[in-house]
Design a protein around this motif. Structure first.
Motif, short mmCIF file in Angstrom:
data_model
loop_
_atom_site.label_atom_id
_atom_site.label_comp_id
_atom_site.label_asym_id
_atom_site.label_seq_id
_atom_site.Cartn_x
_atom_site.Cartn_y
_atom_site.Cartn_z
N LEU A 117 55.22 26.66 38.52
CA LEU A 117 56.27 26.02 37.73
C LEU A 117 56.43 26.68 36.37
N ALA A 118 55.31 26.86 35.67
CA ALA A 118 55.36 27.44 34.32
C ALA A 118 55.94 28.84 34.36
N THR A 119 55.53 29.63 35.35
CA THR A 119 56.05 31.00 35.47
C THR A 119 57.54 30.99 35.76
N GLY A 120 57.94 30.16 36.70
CA GLY A 120 59.36 30.07 37.03
C GLY A 120 60.21 29.61 35.86
N LEU A 167 55.25 27.82 26.63
CA LEU A 167 54.74 27.80 27.99
C LEU A 167 53.65 28.85 28.20
N LEU A 168 53.80 29.99 27.55
CA LEU A 168 52.80 31.05 27.67
C LEU A 168 51.45 30.57 27.13
N PHE A 169 51.45 29.96 25.95
CA PHE A 169 50.21 29.43 25.38
C PHE A 169 49.65 28.28 26.22
N LEU A 170 50.56 27.46 26.76
CA LEU A 170 50.12 26.34 27.59
C LEU A 170 49.43 26.84 28.86
N PHE A 175 44.69 27.54 32.08
CA PHE A 175 43.86 28.47 32.86
C PHE A 175 42.40 28.34 32.43
N MET A 176 42.17 28.18 31.13
CA MET A 176 40.81 27.99 30.63
C MET A 176 40.22 26.68 31.14
N VAL A 177 41.03 25.63 31.16
CA VAL A 177 40.57 24.34 31.69
C VAL A 177 40.20 24.48 33.16
N LYS A 178 41.03 25.22 33.91
CA LYS A 178 40.77 25.41 35.34
C LYS A 178 39.48 26.19 35.56
N ARG A 179 39.26 27.24 34.78
CA ARG A 179 38.07 28.07 34.96
C ARG A 179 36.79 27.29 34.66
N LYS A 180 36.86 26.40 33.67
CA LYS A 180 35.67 25.63 33.30
C LYS A 180 35.48 24.39 34.17
N GLY A 186 44.02 16.96 39.85
CA GLY A 186 45.30 16.52 39.31
C GLY A 186 45.40 16.62 37.81
N LEU A 187 44.28 16.89 37.13
CA LEU A 187 44.29 16.93 35.66
C LEU A 187 45.20 18.04 35.12
N LEU A 188 45.16 19.22 35.74
CA LEU A 188 45.98 20.34 35.26
C LEU A 188 47.46 19.96 35.22
N PHE A 189 47.93 19.36 36.32
CA PHE A 189 49.34 18.99 36.39
C PHE A 189 49.67 17.90 35.37
N GLN A 190 48.78 16.95 35.21
CA GLN A 190 49.01 15.88 34.25
C GLN A 190 49.08 16.41 32.82
N LEU A 191 48.18 17.33 32.49
CA LEU A 191 48.20 17.95 31.15
C LEU A 191 49.45 18.80 30.96
N PHE A 192 49.85 19.51 32.03
CA PHE A 192 51.06 20.33 31.96
C PHE A 192 52.29 19.46 31.68
N MET A 193 52.45 18.40 32.45
CA MET A 193 53.61 17.53 32.28
C MET A 193 53.59 16.85 30.92
N LEU A 194 52.45 16.33 30.53
CA LEU A 194 52.35 15.64 29.24
C LEU A 194 52.68 16.59 28.09
N SER A 195 52.13 17.80 28.12
CA SER A 195 52.36 18.78 27.06
C SER A 195 53.82 19.21 27.01
N TYR A 196 54.39 19.50 28.17
CA TYR A 196 55.78 19.96 28.20
C TYR A 196 56.74 18.87 27.76
#
Length: 247
Positions: A117-120, A167-170, A175-180, A186-196
Motif C-alpha cells: 500500500l505504502a509503495t503504491g 510515507l517513506l519515513f513511515l 520496517f524496523m518494528v517488523k524486524r524487531k 496486525g500491529l503494522l497495519f494498525q500503526l500504518f493506518m493510524l499514522s497516515y
C-alpha cells in the motif's frame, strides 16, 4: 517543468497509477506471509480490498461538496469523477473484512498490505504531482521555499511530495518494528493506518478544498473517525497483551 508533465506523450496520472497497482500487487505477492493465509484465499482478500477501495474512494469524494453532489445526484459524469485515498483505505478495510467473513478467515491479514500500500501510494502521488493543477491534490499558496508553480504563476504547497516523504519515513519506521517483531499480529497495519490518518487530518488544513463541516473537510472527518477506531483497537490489543503477560 510544464504541467501536466507528459511522458512519451502519455498522461502522468495514467502511467503512475498503473505502476502503483502493478508494483504494489507484485510487492504483496513477494512480501506476504507465506505461512499465513493461503494464496487462493489471499486473492479473494485482495479482490475485496480492491472493490471496497473503489467504492469507498468514490463515496467519500461525494461528501467533499455535499451541496454540489445533491445538485448533481443524477449526473453520472459528476458522480463518476474524483476519488480519495482515505476513502479508498477505509473502504478497502471494509472490503477486506467482508471478504474474510465470506471465505471464513478470522486471522489478521492487514500486515501483508502495509508495504504494498505504502509503495503504491508513493508511486501514485508522483503521478498526482506531475499532473499539476488538474489533479486538485496540491496545497494552498505559500511563500515557503518548498512552493511549486504548477503553471499559473502561483507557488503552492506540493502536498503530494510532502506525502511521499512522510510515507517513506513511515515505511522505514514500520520496517524496523517488523524486524524487531514488536507487538502482535496486525500491529503494522494498525500503526500504518493510524499514522497516515493523522497525517491526512493535519495536511488537509493546507489544502484548498471546501471545509463545509465546521472547520473540517470530508477527508478530515473520515480521518477522525478512522483515528478513533484505531486508537480504540490498539488500546484493546495492548490491554489484552498485558493481561496475558500477567496471567
Amino acid at each position: 517543468m510544464h504541467f501536466p508533465f507528459y511522458i512519451f506523450g502519455i498522461h502522468p496520472h495514467l502511467i503512475f497509477e498503473s505502476l502503483a497497482y502493478f508494483i504494489g500487487f507484485r510487492i504483496y505477492l513477494y512480501t506476504r506471509n507465506k505461512e499465513g493465509i493461503p494464496l487462493d484465499k489471499a486473492i479473494w482478500v485482495v479482490v475485496g480490498a480492491t472493490l471496497g477501495a473503489a467504492i469507498g474512494s468514490k463515496v467519500l469524494y461525494w461528501f467533499e461538496d455535499p451541496v454540489k453532489t445533491i445538485e448533481n445526484w443524477n449526473n453520472l459524469m459528476y458522480l463518476a469523477d474524483g476519488k480519495t485515498i482515505v476513502g479508498g483505505l477505509l473502504g478497502g478495510l471494509i472490503g477486506v473484512e467482508t471478504a474474510k467473513k465470506w471465505i471464513g478467515w478470522t486471522r489478521s491479514t492487514g500486515d501483508d498490505f502495509v508495504f504494498p500500500l505504502a509503495t503504491g501510494m508513493m508511486i501514485g502521488r508522483i503521478g498526482c504531482f506531475l499532473t499539476g493543477l488538474d489533479d486538485h491534490t496540491y496545497g494552498v499558496a505559500t511563500t515557503w521555499i518548498t512552493g511549486v508553480d504548477f503553471g499559473d504563476g502561483v507557488k503552492r504547497h506540493p502536498t503530494q511530495l510532502y506525502e511521499i516523504i512522510f510515507l517513506l519515513f513511515l515505511v522505514i519506521a514500520l520496517f524496523m518494528v517488523k524486524r524487531k517483531q514488536l507487538g502482535w499480529e496486525g500491529l503494522l497495519f494498525q500503526l500504518f493506518m493510524l499514522s497516515y490518518l493523522v497525517f491526512r487530518f493535519l495536511i488537509d488544513f493546507i489544502k484548498p478544498t471546501p471545509h463545509p463541516y465546521w472547520l473540517f473537510n470530508n477527508i478530515q472527518i473520515a480521518s477522525l473517525l478512522g483515528i478513533l477506531y484505531y486508537i480504540r483497537l490498539v488500546s484493546k490489543k495492548q490491554s489484552k497483551k498485558r493481561s496475558e503477560i500477567h496471567a
